[in-house]
Design a protein around this motif. Structure first.
Motif, PDB file in Angstrom:
ATOM      1  N   ALA A  67       0.883  -1.243   0.059  1.00 40.72           N
ATOM      2  CA  ALA A  67      -0.123  -0.008   0.004  1.00 40.72           C
ATOM      3  C   ALA A  67       1.084   1.183  -0.024  1.00 40.72           C
ATOM      4  N   ALA A  68       0.413   2.425  -0.589  1.00 42.44           N
ATOM      5  CA  ALA A  68       0.865   3.691  -0.733  1.00 42.44           C
ATOM      6  C   ALA A  68      -0.006   4.554  -0.288  1.00 42.44           C
ATOM      7  N   ALA A  69       0.334   5.549   0.850  1.00 43.59           N
ATOM      8  CA  ALA A  69      -0.892   6.590   1.210  1.00 43.59           C
ATOM      9  C   ALA A  69      -0.095   8.158   0.954  1.00 43.59           C
ATOM     10  N   VAL A  70      -1.149   8.772   0.424  1.00 42.29           N
ATOM     11  CA  VAL A  70      -0.872  10.150   0.043  1.00 42.29           C
ATOM     12  C   VAL A  70      -1.956  11.152   0.685  1.00 42.29           C
ATOM     13  N   PRO A  71      -1.799  12.075   1.390  1.00 44.74           N
ATOM     14  CA  PRO A  71      -2.618  12.990   2.051  1.00 44.74           C
ATOM     15  C   PRO A  71      -3.119  13.998   0.800  1.00 44.74           C
ATOM     16  N   ASP A  72      -4.295  14.191   0.707  1.00 45.95           N
ATOM     17  CA  ASP A  72      -4.612  15.322  -0.531  1.00 45.95           C
ATOM     18  C   ASP A  72      -5.315  16.447   0.266  1.00 45.95           C
ATOM     19  N   VAL A 117      -5.577   9.613  -0.108  1.00 43.42           N
ATOM     20  CA  VAL A 117      -5.740   8.533  -1.017  1.00 43.42           C
ATOM     21  C   VAL A 117      -4.722   7.345  -0.798  1.00 43.42           C
ATOM     22  N   VAL A 118      -5.256   6.271  -0.942  1.00 43.20           N
ATOM     23  CA  VAL A 118      -4.415   4.889  -0.690  1.00 43.20           C
ATOM     24  C   VAL A 118      -4.489   3.903  -1.864  1.00 43.20           C
ATOM     25  N   VAL A 119      -3.377   3.476  -2.194  1.00 43.34           N
ATOM     26  CA  VAL A 119      -3.346   2.614  -3.465  1.00 43.34           C
ATOM     27  C   VAL A 119      -3.218   1.399  -2.888  1.00 43.34           C
ATOM     28  N   VAL A 120      -3.559   0.363  -3.085  1.00 38.95           N
ATOM     29  CA  VAL A 120      -3.525  -1.136  -2.344  1.00 38.95           C
ATOM     30  C   VAL A 120      -3.544  -2.365  -3.495  1.00 38.95           C
ATOM     31  N   ARG A 121      -2.313  -3.072  -3.278  1.00 36.67           N
ATOM     32  CA  ARG A 121      -2.306  -4.195  -4.404  1.00 36.67           C
ATOM     33  C   ARG A 121      -2.769  -5.363  -3.562  1.00 36.67           C
ATOM     34  N   ASP A 122      -3.856  -6.234  -4.202  1.00 38.10           N
ATOM     35  CA  ASP A 122      -4.223  -7.057  -3.822  1.00 38.10           C
ATOM     36  C   ASP A 122      -3.524  -8.582  -4.000  1.00 38.10           C
ATOM     37  N   ARG A 123      -3.818  -9.633  -3.512  1.00 40.33           N
ATOM     38  CA  ARG A 123      -3.101 -10.694  -3.757  1.00 40.33           C
ATOM     39  C   ARG A 123      -2.943 -11.247  -5.236  1.00 40.33           C
ATOM     40  N   THR A 124      -3.819 -10.807  -6.123  1.00 37.25           N
ATOM     41  CA  THR A 124      -3.599 -11.114  -7.284  1.00 37.25           C
ATOM     42  C   THR A 124      -2.454 -10.068  -8.004  1.00 37.25           C
ATOM     43  N   GLY A 125      -2.154  -9.162  -7.406  1.00 38.45           N
ATOM     44  CA  GLY A 125      -1.533  -8.067  -8.064  1.00 38.45           C
ATOM     45  C   GLY A 125      -1.932  -6.673  -8.658  1.00 38.45           C
ATOM     46  N   ALA A 126      -3.379  -6.987  -8.561  1.00 43.40           N
ATOM     47  CA  ALA A 126      -4.241  -5.750  -9.044  1.00 43.40           C
ATOM     48  C   ALA A 126      -4.270  -4.622  -8.036  1.00 43.40           C
ATOM     49  N   VAL A 127      -4.476  -3.454  -8.852  1.00 39.25           N
ATOM     50  CA  VAL A 127      -4.423  -2.412  -7.789  1.00 39.25           C
ATOM     51  C   VAL A 127      -5.684  -1.589  -7.676  1.00 39.25           C
ATOM     52  N   SER A 128      -5.956  -0.939  -6.507  1.00 37.59           N
ATOM     53  CA  SER A 128      -7.199  -0.519  -6.343  1.00 37.59           C
ATOM     54  C   SER A 128      -6.896   0.827  -5.589  1.00 37.59           C
TER      55      SER A 128
END
Length: 100
Positions: A34-39, A45-56
């Motif tokens: 995961a990567a978090a950036v304040p806005d 805003v957080v981008v997270v990678r799931d177990r399949t590698g997909a990014v949400s």
């Protein structure tokens, strides 16, 4: 940074720039979950990678909190949630619990 599970930016950016920066952080660190950036809208805003590698993208509400939840706390919660199998999209809000 090379072995981090969560990366957090301290610089608040406009929402679109925060999304872009979060995606860049995650893309540059393939082992990171995961990567978090304040806005500038007082959220995170957080981008997270799931177990399949997909990014949400996750942008949880502050749950009526008086003060925004710090980005490092948001990133840690999203990491714990996703790491335990929770869907990042199911995490709708974060509410800080008062200390006793």
């Amino acid at each position: 940074m090379e072995h981090a599970d969560v990366l957090v930016s301290r610089v608040a950016l406009p929402p679109e720039s925060a999304h872009r920066r979060a995606r860049e952080l995650l893309a540059g660190h393939p082992g990171c979950l995961a990567a978090a950036v304040p806005d500038t809208a007082m959220r995170c805003v957080v981008v997270v990678r799931d177990r399949t590698g997909a990014v949400s993208f996750v942008r949880p509400d502050q749950g009526g909190a008086d003060a925004p939840v710090p980005p490092h706390a948001v990133g840690a919660v999203v990491h714990a949630w996703a790491g335990s199998g929770g869907s990042p999209r199911a995490l709708r809000s974060l509410v800080p619990m008062p200390r006793r």
